[in-house]
Enzyme design. Structure first.
Site, PDB file in Angstrom:
ATOM      1  N   LYS A 116       1.106  -1.092   0.118  1.00 39.40           N
ATOM      2  CA  LYS A 116      -0.307  -0.119   0.049  1.00 39.40           C
ATOM      3  C   LYS A 116       0.522   1.076   0.209  1.00 39.40           C
ATOM      4  CE  LYS A 116      -4.516   0.649   0.039  1.00 39.40           C
ATOM      5  NZ  LYS A 116      -5.877  -0.276  -0.197  1.00 39.40           N
ATOM      6  N   GLY A 228     -20.086   6.504   2.316  1.00 40.21           N
ATOM      7  CA  GLY A 228     -19.551   6.849   1.130  1.00 40.21           C
ATOM      8  C   GLY A 228     -19.863   6.447   0.323  1.00 40.21           C
ATOM      9  N   GLY A 230     -18.338   7.555  -2.993  1.00 39.06           N
ATOM     10  CA  GLY A 230     -17.539   8.330  -3.705  1.00 39.06           C
ATOM     11  C   GLY A 230     -16.972   7.093  -4.541  1.00 39.06           C
ATOM     12  N   ALA A 232     -16.157   3.559  -5.038  1.00 43.32           N
ATOM     13  CA  ALA A 232     -16.866   2.088  -4.843  1.00 43.32           C
ATOM     14  C   ALA A 232     -18.464   2.035  -4.003  1.00 43.32           C
ATOM     15  CB  ALA A 232     -16.150   1.504  -3.123  1.00 43.32           C
TER      16      ALA A 232
HETATM   17  P1  NAD Z   1     -13.847   7.935  -2.698  1.00 43.48           P
HETATM   18  O1  NAD Z   1     -12.245   8.997  -2.647  1.00 43.48           O
HETATM   19  O2  NAD Z   1     -14.261   7.537  -4.630  1.00 43.48           O
HETATM   20  O3  NAD Z   1     -14.523   7.860  -1.605  1.00 43.48           O
HETATM   21  C1  NAD Z   1     -15.102   8.397  -0.510  1.00 43.48           C
HETATM   22  C2  NAD Z   1     -16.240   8.680  -0.079  1.00 43.48           C
HETATM   23  O4  NAD Z   1     -16.221   8.250   1.100  1.00 43.48           O
HETATM   24  C3  NAD Z   1     -15.986   9.420  -0.393  1.00 43.48           C
HETATM   25  O5  NAD Z   1     -17.603   9.953  -1.292  1.00 43.48           O
HETATM   26  C4  NAD Z   1     -16.016  10.765   0.815  1.00 43.48           C
HETATM   27  O6  NAD Z   1     -17.078  12.528   0.718  1.00 43.48           O
HETATM   28  C5  NAD Z   1     -16.532   9.634   1.506  1.00 43.48           C
HETATM   29  N1  NAD Z   1     -16.004   9.618   3.426  1.00 43.48           N
HETATM   30  C6  NAD Z   1     -15.035   9.988   3.612  1.00 43.48           C
HETATM   31  N2  NAD Z   1     -15.007  10.728   4.742  1.00 43.48           N
HETATM   32  C7  NAD Z   1     -16.526   9.990   5.016  1.00 43.48           C
HETATM   33  C8  NAD Z   1     -16.851  10.063   6.721  1.00 43.48           C
HETATM   34  N3  NAD Z   1     -15.951   9.849   7.529  1.00 43.48           N
HETATM   35  N4  NAD Z   1     -18.253   9.676   6.639  1.00 43.48           N
HETATM   36  C9  NAD Z   1     -18.970   9.037   5.002  1.00 43.48           C
HETATM   37  N5  NAD Z   1     -18.202   9.342   4.792  1.00 43.48           N
HETATM   38  C10 NAD Z   1     -17.093   9.877   4.368  1.00 43.48           C
HETATM   39  O7  NAD Z   1     -12.810   6.175  -1.870  1.00 43.48           O
HETATM   40  P2  NAD Z   1     -13.359   4.774  -2.353  1.00 43.48           P
HETATM   41  O8  NAD Z   1     -12.267   4.614  -3.666  1.00 43.48           O
HETATM   42  O9  NAD Z   1     -14.720   4.912  -2.870  1.00 43.48           O
HETATM   43  O10 NAD Z   1     -12.285   4.058  -1.729  1.00 43.48           O
HETATM   44  C11 NAD Z   1     -13.915   4.029  -0.748  1.00 43.48           C
HETATM   45  C12 NAD Z   1     -13.508   2.495   1.006  1.00 43.48           C
HETATM   46  O11 NAD Z   1     -13.628   1.710  -0.400  1.00 43.48           O
HETATM   47  C13 NAD Z   1     -11.837   3.472   1.202  1.00 43.48           C
HETATM   48  O12 NAD Z   1     -11.611   2.683   2.543  1.00 43.48           O
HETATM   49  C14 NAD Z   1     -10.916   2.492   0.423  1.00 43.48           C
HETATM   50  O13 NAD Z   1     -10.321   1.767   0.475  1.00 43.48           O
HETATM   51  C15 NAD Z   1     -12.120   0.870  -0.086  1.00 43.48           C
HETATM   52  N6  NAD Z   1     -11.167   0.574  -1.333  1.00 43.48           N
HETATM   53  C16 NAD Z   1     -11.711   1.126  -2.670  1.00 43.48           C
HETATM   54  C17 NAD Z   1     -11.397   0.558  -3.735  1.00 43.48           C
HETATM   55  C18 NAD Z   1     -11.580   1.138  -4.969  1.00 43.48           C
HETATM   56  O14 NAD Z   1     -11.393  -0.044  -6.203  1.00 43.48           O
HETATM   57  N7  NAD Z   1     -12.486   1.888  -5.176  1.00 43.48           N
HETATM   58  C19 NAD Z   1     -10.661  -0.849  -3.258  1.00 43.48           C
HETATM   59  C20 NAD Z   1     -10.400  -1.544  -2.642  1.00 43.48           C
HETATM   60  C21 NAD Z   1     -11.557  -1.053  -1.637  1.00 43.48           C
END
Ligand code: NAD
Length: 426
Positions: A116, A228, A230, A232
């Site tokens: 990571k 959340g 974003g 995912a």
């Molecule tokens: P992203 O940056 O696209 O979105 C993150 C979202 O979480 C945003 O909408 C943000 O406003 C929201 N957020 C931030 N702080 C918050 C809080 N305190 N309460 C509620 N919402 C909050 O990120 P992502 O890629 O969607 O990743 C989200 C999670 O999924 C992370 O834990 C990441 O490690 C995990 N993840 C993502 C992927 C991927 O392919 N995108 C893969 C595996 C794991």
């Protein structure tokens, strides 16, 4: 006196994600009766790099950013893991995420290890030019330990395909030739894979489909809340509706949440977030806090934001039947026990969100062959991987009478331990 004691107690109990990752491993090591030397090796990263990144800002000043890369374990293959841009990034968080990547690649049986990376920064405060220079600065420092056969980054929190493209380009300049497989989550025009953008959520929805099957639940018309919104979370809303017929009743982001018991239209909420910057204020929905979203009376909860959101305080109030963890580390070990005792079926993070790394692996394979698969092929291969991994974990959990996270750890740690043992490392 009592106030001081409370403060120090609170400090001691401050959440440390790496301590949590180690505690989870310890529980699996005990079930597996792992040899002490292998257990000790797997408790720590094999390699880590901390770097300072000088970046020219738009106003002409220089700013130094802190960056990390942790290569946790490469016994099963090149290390693989996302790169995050976040103001609260710490080395312990990156270590924990690198450990979880190791178990994630192993649980879905990919020939990869775990890593990571992160940069301490607030991407919202950086211009596109500053973000590009920061991304390139990271590769100039960390590039010496990256490569398709060494360690392969991917997008994660607040990084995207454009950041991957800049990093690929910088790496190609340093190497003097293209090496597309050195990074994944790239745009399609630069060797990306079809389906990568939605792969994490898609893999999670395949797991959710299988969980509903083994529990005898119907997903059609079932209420889902997503914390959340974003990459995912948004794809989970769209695919949950499209593949499983769920009704998305609540979503949230860092500014708060919205709730509509009759259901939200994910496409409209995504469009609203794009213009308003948040889900807040979506017409016709009530406002709720992120904390209240976790307590909603829904069948399916999808934590898709940050780590440590379901803890000993709020776990007793979770009403969902299934928690499909797309975020990394959203549930603390104490909360796991509480949810298990309450009968909440948790699809653990490193299984549920393994779709992203699985399609990243497919991207590496396609890059190696310079031959690209169609949409249908990627989806079918992802489904096969996720479904097989889900049932392996579910069956072990049922056989051992333990919760799914512990079973997933046992499947994954067993695989990594075997590779370590065969290599003669312990
Ligand atoms: P992203 O940056 O696209 O979105 C993150 C979202 O979480 C945003 O909408 C943000 O406003 C929201 N957020 C931030 N702080 C918050 C809080 N305190 N309460 C509620 N919402 C909050 O990120 P992502 O890629 O969607 O990743 C989200 C999670 O999924 C992370 O834990 C990441 O490690 C995990 N993840 C993502 C992927 C991927 O392919 N995108 C893969 C595996 C794991």
């Amino acid at each position: 006196m009592s106030r001081l004691a409370t403060t120090s107690n609170e400090t001691q109990q401050r959440f440390n994600p790496f301590a949590m990752a180690q505690a989870q491993l310890d529980a699996a090591a005990e079930v597996l009766q792992l040899e002490p030397s292998i257990h000790a090796l797997l408790r720590e990263p094999l390699r880590e790099m901390q770097v300072s990144l000088p970046v020219r800002m738009d106003d002409g000043s220089m700013r130094i950013f802190k960056g990390f890369r942790v290569q946790y374990n490469d016994a099963r293959g090149p290390t693989k893991g996302g790169l995050r841009f976040h103001p609260d990034e710490t080395i312990d968080l990156v270590r924990a995420l690198a450990a979880w990547m190791t178990w994630k690649c192993a649980v879905v049986d990919l020939p990869l290890g775990g890593a990571k990376g992160g940069i301490v920064c607030n991407p919202r405060e950086l211009s596109p030019g500053e973000l590009e220079r920061l991304s390139r600065a990271y590769v100039r420092q960390v590039g010496r330990i990256l490569g398709a056969e060494v360690d392969v980054p991917a997008p994660d929190m607040y990084t995207n395909a454009q950041v991957m493209a800049w990093m690929l380009d910088e790496f190609s300049v340093l190497q003097g030739h293209n090496e597309f497989g050195m990074i994944t989550g790239k745009p399609l025009a630069l060797g990306g894979s079809k389906v990568r953008e939605e792969a994490t959520a898609r893999g999670g929805m395949y797991c959710l489909r299988e969980a509903a099957r083994v529990l005898g639940l119907k997903t059609e018309g079932t209420a889902m809340a997503i914390q959340g919104f974003g990459n995912a979370g948004q794809h989970a809303a769209l695919l949950g509706q499209e593949l499983l017929g769920v009704v998305v009743v609540a979503v949230s982001d860092s500014r708060g949440g919205i709730y509509a018991p009759e259901g939200l239209d994910p496409r409209k909420v995504i469009a609203h977030k794009r213009t308003a910057g948040s889900v807040i204020g979506f017409p016709g929905a009530q406002s709720i806090s992120n904390e209240d979203l976790l307590r909603l009376d829904v069948d399916i909860l999808v934590p898709a934001a940050l780590e440590n959101t379901i803890n000993a305080h709020n776990a007793p109030e979770v009403k969902a039947r299934i928690s499909a963890e797309l975020a990394n580390g959203p549930t603390t070990p104490e909360a796991d026990e509480i949810l298990h005792a309450k009968g909440v079926y948790v699809i653990p993070d490193f299984l549920c969100n393994a779709g992203g790394v699985t399609v990243s692996y497919f991207e590496m394979v396609q890059n190696a062959y310079s031959y690209y698969w169609d949409d249908k092929t990627v989806k079918a291969r992802l489904d096969a991987k996720m479904t097989a991994a889900f049932h392996e974990v579910h069956e072990l959990a049922t056989r051992l009478g333990v919760h799914n996270r512990l079973a997933a750890y046992c499947v994954a740690v067993q695989r990594v331990a075997e590779a370590v043992r065969l290599r003669g490392w312990a």
